[in-house]
Design a protein around this motif. Structure first.
Motif, PDB file in Angstrom:
ATOM      1  N   GLY A 344      37.769  82.034  37.472  1.00 39.90           N
ATOM      2  CA  GLY A 344      37.887  83.273  38.238  1.00 39.90           C
ATOM      3  C   GLY A 344      38.682  84.339  37.515  1.00 39.90           C
ATOM      4  O   GLY A 344      39.038  84.214  36.338  1.00 39.90           O
ATOM      5  N   ASP A 345      38.969  85.425  38.240  1.00 41.85           N
ATOM      6  CA  ASP A 345      39.673  86.573  37.683  1.00 41.85           C
ATOM      7  C   ASP A 345      41.179  86.448  37.878  1.00 41.85           C
ATOM      8  O   ASP A 345      41.669  85.680  38.705  1.00 41.85           O
ATOM      9  CB  ASP A 345      39.169  87.869  38.335  1.00 41.85           C
ATOM     10  CG  ASP A 345      37.697  88.111  38.051  1.00 41.85           C
ATOM     11  OD1 ASP A 345      37.238  87.699  36.978  1.00 41.85           O
ATOM     12  OD2 ASP A 345      37.017  88.695  38.926  1.00 41.85           O
ATOM     13  N   MET A 346      41.911  87.243  37.108  1.00 42.79           N
ATOM     14  CA  MET A 346      43.371  87.249  37.137  1.00 42.79           C
ATOM     15  C   MET A 346      43.860  88.615  37.586  1.00 42.79           C
ATOM     16  O   MET A 346      43.275  89.644  37.243  1.00 42.79           O
ATOM     17  CB  MET A 346      43.921  86.931  35.738  1.00 42.79           C
ATOM     18  CG  MET A 346      45.434  86.877  35.649  1.00 42.79           C
ATOM     19  SD  MET A 346      46.148  85.470  36.516  1.00 42.79           S
ATOM     20  CE  MET A 346      45.436  84.114  35.571  1.00 42.79           C
ATOM     21  N   VAL A 347      44.924  88.625  38.387  1.00 41.52           N
ATOM     22  CA  VAL A 347      45.560  89.875  38.809  1.00 41.52           C
ATOM     23  C   VAL A 347      46.569  90.269  37.747  1.00 41.52           C
ATOM     24  O   VAL A 347      47.507  89.522  37.458  1.00 41.52           O
ATOM     25  CB  VAL A 347      46.239  89.717  40.179  1.00 41.52           C
ATOM     26  CG1 VAL A 347      46.912  91.017  40.589  1.00 41.52           C
ATOM     27  CG2 VAL A 347      45.224  89.288  41.233  1.00 41.52           C
ATOM     28  N   PHE A 348      46.380  91.449  37.144  1.00 42.72           N
ATOM     29  CA  PHE A 348      47.242  91.885  36.055  1.00 42.72           C
ATOM     30  C   PHE A 348      48.474  92.588  36.607  1.00 42.72           C
ATOM     31  O   PHE A 348      48.504  93.060  37.749  1.00 42.72           O
ATOM     32  CB  PHE A 348      46.479  92.818  35.114  1.00 42.72           C
ATOM     33  CG  PHE A 348      45.359  92.146  34.379  1.00 42.72           C
ATOM     34  CD1 PHE A 348      45.624  91.304  33.315  1.00 42.72           C
ATOM     35  CD2 PHE A 348      44.030  92.340  34.759  1.00 42.72           C
ATOM     36  CE1 PHE A 348      44.599  90.682  32.626  1.00 42.72           C
ATOM     37  CE2 PHE A 348      42.998  91.726  34.083  1.00 42.72           C
ATOM     38  CZ  PHE A 348      43.283  90.892  33.026  1.00 42.72           C
TER      39      PHE A 348
END
Length: 433
Positions: A344-348
């Motif tokens: 999945g995606d990562m919160v930067f």
């Protein structure tokens, strides 16, 4: 005058004073610009401008494209601009990213008579078997040509390499500050030219003071967008050596980093036993019982031929061990992308907290999906990362840990002659310090 100002760090006020003096001794009606602002405006058509892109101080996202009109971060709520004062009434952003477009620089290489002919040097270069004098002699270059024949059909298409690393621009004795330049190198040129400073193009300067970590993908967004455009549609360019226009395309083939920067670019953590970026969880690293550090000693024997004498050596490597395992397979680009996409995606952002995918440190070391996977050709190409790593393990440990580690190495793992050499080298360095 611009070159003198750049080489010697001359201020704008000093530049204006020199111009004022020069105009006073020149005849009337001379065309010398009266100040630095007018001279800079005259230089603008040469394509030396850069873009100022506002960014969040916590590296959450750029005020770029669809986020250009925002005034507050949607992740951390931080304001885009500094509070206004009586003296400063204009809106001033907290942090700015300076981006230098790469397309005009590549176009100038074909519009100059000094460099246009050299941009196809690699095609006329006659390679010698077993000798590599240029990246075009390597397997990565040849594999890229076979996978993308439409790109290799035009010899003037540009092959690029990317390098980035952090440094303190104010010196090592001042407050900690991490500034990250991103440099692109053109590999179409001959070996004697591609490594010269004037052909190593600065793409962007990422400001500090904090280190980027995994948030480097946020700052690389403008560069990735331009590289994607150069691959898909290209740029109309005039080739002065052939006296006609052509559509120039470009591809990023390599990244060159040390291990700490490689961790940020590749998104694979270089800590503990899974630090190897090639064989990942299939390596045979182990933890030192006394030192508590990960060690990759004697992991190379499994890559030797099955009848190699080192595999059965029980005295000079691991004491009493015979290596019977074979080398693990390396994953292709498509397989790596499938593995990374599952997490999945990562919160930067610096304030987003620690985010770890399930199994981190046990079955994998992925911290995010790198932005380089968005390049259309990245998963099908052999993108080699050249890593320069200096082994300072035994000399950076504290004295007690160093002694415990050496006792264990002497007792079980390392050849005695290597242990004596490391002790002698450590003693010599201690005396010099």
């Amino acid at each position: 005058m611009f070159t003198i100002k750049s080489d010697h760090g001359l201020s704008e006020a000093g530049y204006d004073k020199i111009i004022k003096w020069a105009r006073s001794i020149l005849p009337e009606g001379n065309r010398l610009k009266e100040n630095f602002y007018a001279a800079k405006f005259m230089m603008k058509p040469f394509g030396l401008e850069y873009q100022k892109i506002d960014m969040y101080p916590n590296f959450c996202v750029l005020y770029y494209l669809e986020n250009d009109e925002l005034t507050k971060c949607m992740t951390c709520g931080h304001s885009r601009y500094k509070p206004r004062t009586r003296r400063v009434k204009t809106l001033v952003a907290y942090k700015k990213l300076r981006y230098f477009p790469i397309t005009p620089k590549l176009q100038r290489l074909f519009m100059s008579t000094r460099t246009a002919e050299h941009m196809t040097w690699y095609q006329s270069h006659h390679a010698v078997d077993g000798v590599m004098v240029h990246p075009s002699d390597g397997e990565a270059w040849k594999h890229f040509n076979s996978v993308h024949p439409h790109f290799s059909a035009e010899s003037r298409n540009v092959r690029l390499g990317l390098c980035t690393d952090g440094f303190n621009p104010f010196g090592s004795f001042t407050a900690p500050y991490s500034c990250w330049p991103v440099i692109l190198t053109v590999y179409n040129l001959p070996p004697g030219m591609c490594m010269r400073p004037k052909f190593m193009f600065l793409s962007m300067v990422i400001p500090g003071p904090s280190s980027l970590g995994r948030n480097i993908d946020v700052c690389l967004r403008p560069l990735i967008d331009e590289l994607t455009q150069l691959w898909s549609s290209g740029a109309l360019t005039y080739d002065i050596s052939r006296k006609h226009n052509f559509v120039m395309r470009a591809a990023l083939m390599w990244t060159i980093n040390d291990f700490p920067a490689y961790r940020m670019v590749s998104s694979w953590s270089m800590h503990e036993k899974l630090a190897c970026p090639y064989y990942m969880e299939n390596n045979k690293a182990f933890t030192l019982t006394n030192g508590g550090k990960a060690s990759f000693f004697n992991c190379h024997c499994r890559f030797l031929p099955s009848n190699h004498r080192y595999r059965k050596n029980k005295n000079d490597f691991f004491i009493g061990r015979v290596e019977k395992d074979v080398a693990p397979p390396r994953l292709s680009g498509e397989e790596l992308l499938d593995v990374v996409s599952e997490y999945g995606d990562m919160v930067f952002g610096l304030q987003s907290g620690k985010q770890k995918f399930p199994g981190f440190g046990l079955t994998h070391n992925w911290v995010k999906r790198s932005i380089f996977w968005e390049l259309p050709y990245w998963k099908r190409s052999v993108c080699v990362c050249v890593c320069v790593c200096v082994c300072r393990y035994l000399f950076n440990l504290k004295k007690k840990k160093r002694l415990r580690t050496r006792r264990m190495l002497r007792r079980q793992y390392v050849r005695p002659i290597l242990l004596r050499r490391s002790q002698y080298l450590s003693h010599t360095i201690s005396n010099l310090i």
